[in-house]
Design an enzyme around this catalytic site. Sequence first.
Site, PDB file in Angstrom:
ATOM      1  N   LYS A   3      55.271  -2.730  19.682  1.00  0.00           N
ATOM      2  CA  LYS A   3      56.622  -2.495  19.431  1.00  0.00           C
ATOM      3  C   LYS A   3      57.141  -3.528  18.623  1.00  0.00           C
ATOM      4  CE  LYS A   3      56.503  -0.836  24.237  1.00  0.00           C
ATOM      5  NZ  LYS A   3      55.986  -1.539  25.360  1.00  0.00           N
ATOM      6  N   ASP A  54      46.797 -11.315  13.506  1.00  0.00           N
ATOM      7  CA  ASP A  54      46.337 -12.313  14.105  1.00  0.00           C
ATOM      8  C   ASP A  54      44.502 -12.214  13.491  1.00  0.00           C
ATOM      9  OD1 ASP A  54      44.622 -14.059  15.673  1.00  0.00           O
ATOM     10  OD2 ASP A  54      44.434 -13.365  17.687  1.00  0.00           O
ATOM     11  N   ASP A  59      55.291 -10.030  22.882  1.00  0.00           N
ATOM     12  CA  ASP A  59      55.654  -9.983  24.284  1.00  0.00           C
ATOM     13  C   ASP A  59      54.806 -10.831  24.713  1.00  0.00           C
ATOM     14  OD1 ASP A  59      53.989  -8.132  23.296  1.00  0.00           O
ATOM     15  OD2 ASP A  59      53.641  -7.528  25.479  1.00  0.00           O
TER      16      ASP A  59
HETATM   17  P1  IMP Z   1      45.352  -8.482  15.125  1.00  0.00           P
HETATM   18  O1  IMP Z   1      44.410  -6.769  16.040  1.00  0.00           O
HETATM   19  O2  IMP Z   1      44.243  -8.691  16.114  1.00  0.00           O
HETATM   20  O3  IMP Z   1      45.456  -8.783  13.690  1.00  0.00           O
HETATM   21  O4  IMP Z   1      46.352  -8.214  16.785  1.00  0.00           O
HETATM   22  C1  IMP Z   1      47.273  -8.720  16.175  1.00  0.00           C
HETATM   23  C2  IMP Z   1      48.500  -8.242  17.025  1.00  0.00           C
HETATM   24  O5  IMP Z   1      48.183  -8.781  18.460  1.00  0.00           O
HETATM   25  C3  IMP Z   1      50.140  -8.245  16.756  1.00  0.00           C
HETATM   26  O6  IMP Z   1      50.474  -7.370  16.212  1.00  0.00           O
HETATM   27  C4  IMP Z   1      50.254  -8.024  18.558  1.00  0.00           C
HETATM   28  O7  IMP Z   1      50.571  -7.596  18.695  1.00  0.00           O
HETATM   29  C5  IMP Z   1      49.815  -8.546  18.555  1.00  0.00           C
HETATM   30  N1  IMP Z   1      49.753 -10.469  19.295  1.00  0.00           N
HETATM   31  C6  IMP Z   1      48.419 -11.476  18.051  1.00  0.00           C
HETATM   32  N2  IMP Z   1      48.709 -12.577  17.949  1.00  0.00           N
HETATM   33  C7  IMP Z   1      49.943 -12.591  19.140  1.00  0.00           C
HETATM   34  C8  IMP Z   1      50.536 -13.752  19.950  1.00  0.00           C
HETATM   35  O8  IMP Z   1      50.657 -14.925  19.056  1.00  0.00           O
HETATM   36  N3  IMP Z   1      51.581 -13.893  19.849  1.00  0.00           N
HETATM   37  C9  IMP Z   1      51.907 -11.393  20.778  1.00  0.00           C
HETATM   38  N4  IMP Z   1      51.141 -11.081  20.608  1.00  0.00           N
HETATM   39  C10 IMP Z   1      50.368 -11.167  19.419  1.00  0.00           C
END
Ligand code: IMP
Length: 182
Positions: free
Chosen positions: A35, A95, A151
């Site tokens: 979302k 991230d 969020d």
């Molecule tokens: P990844 O697979 O570790 O890159 O996760 C990315 C996803 O984690 C993003 O699309 C967000 O939905 C969530 N996310 C990562 N960091 C944050 C943050 O600081 N605040 C909120 N959601 C986050």
Amino acid sequence: MLISPEQLRVRIGELAAQIDTDYAGRELLLVGVLKGAIMVMADLARAMHLPVKMDWMAVSSYGSGTKSSGVVRILKDLDTDITGRHVLVVEDIIDSGLTLSWLIGNLRSRGPASVDVCAMLRKPAAAQTDVTVTYTGFDIADEFVIGYGLDYAESFRNLPFIGTLAPHVYGGTGNTFRDQKR
Ligand code: IMP
Ligand code: MG
């Protein structure tokens, strides 16, 4: 507040202009990842001059641990066939990049003309993955952020700015958010 509404507006305008230039003469499909990407998608699409189409995916990471496993389940797939089409994935934040890496592999297997990524925010860990983010809004430090679609436990998505959340609000360690992101 980390990034103001005005800073977001200006940066989105720059990204939109760049994307307009890069995709001139081609038909572009924006794929928003639900979302978190709703705000970026809405503002980016309106700041662009190219006629675009929009579709959405919702994904969820498998896993019990405190880290993104990279194994992803599709909660909502595209409504559109992307064979031969130019696809730009629109993300809120990268991230670890594991989710995005899986998503790009999945989309590429469908035979599109191209797949690129636009992310509003990028954390330092994203540099360690194989994922190339073609369009990045802001590189930020490794801290938990909320607002503008992002969020904490489904709250704060409607804040018009991007802010940081004090660790005491989410219970301490600074990494617990990984359990419930998305
Ligand atoms: P990844 O697979 O570790 O890159 O996760 C990315 C996803 O984690 C993003 O699309 C967000 O939905 C969530 N996310 C990562 N960091 C944050 C943050 O600081 N605040 C909120 N959601 C986050
Ligand atoms: Mg997301």
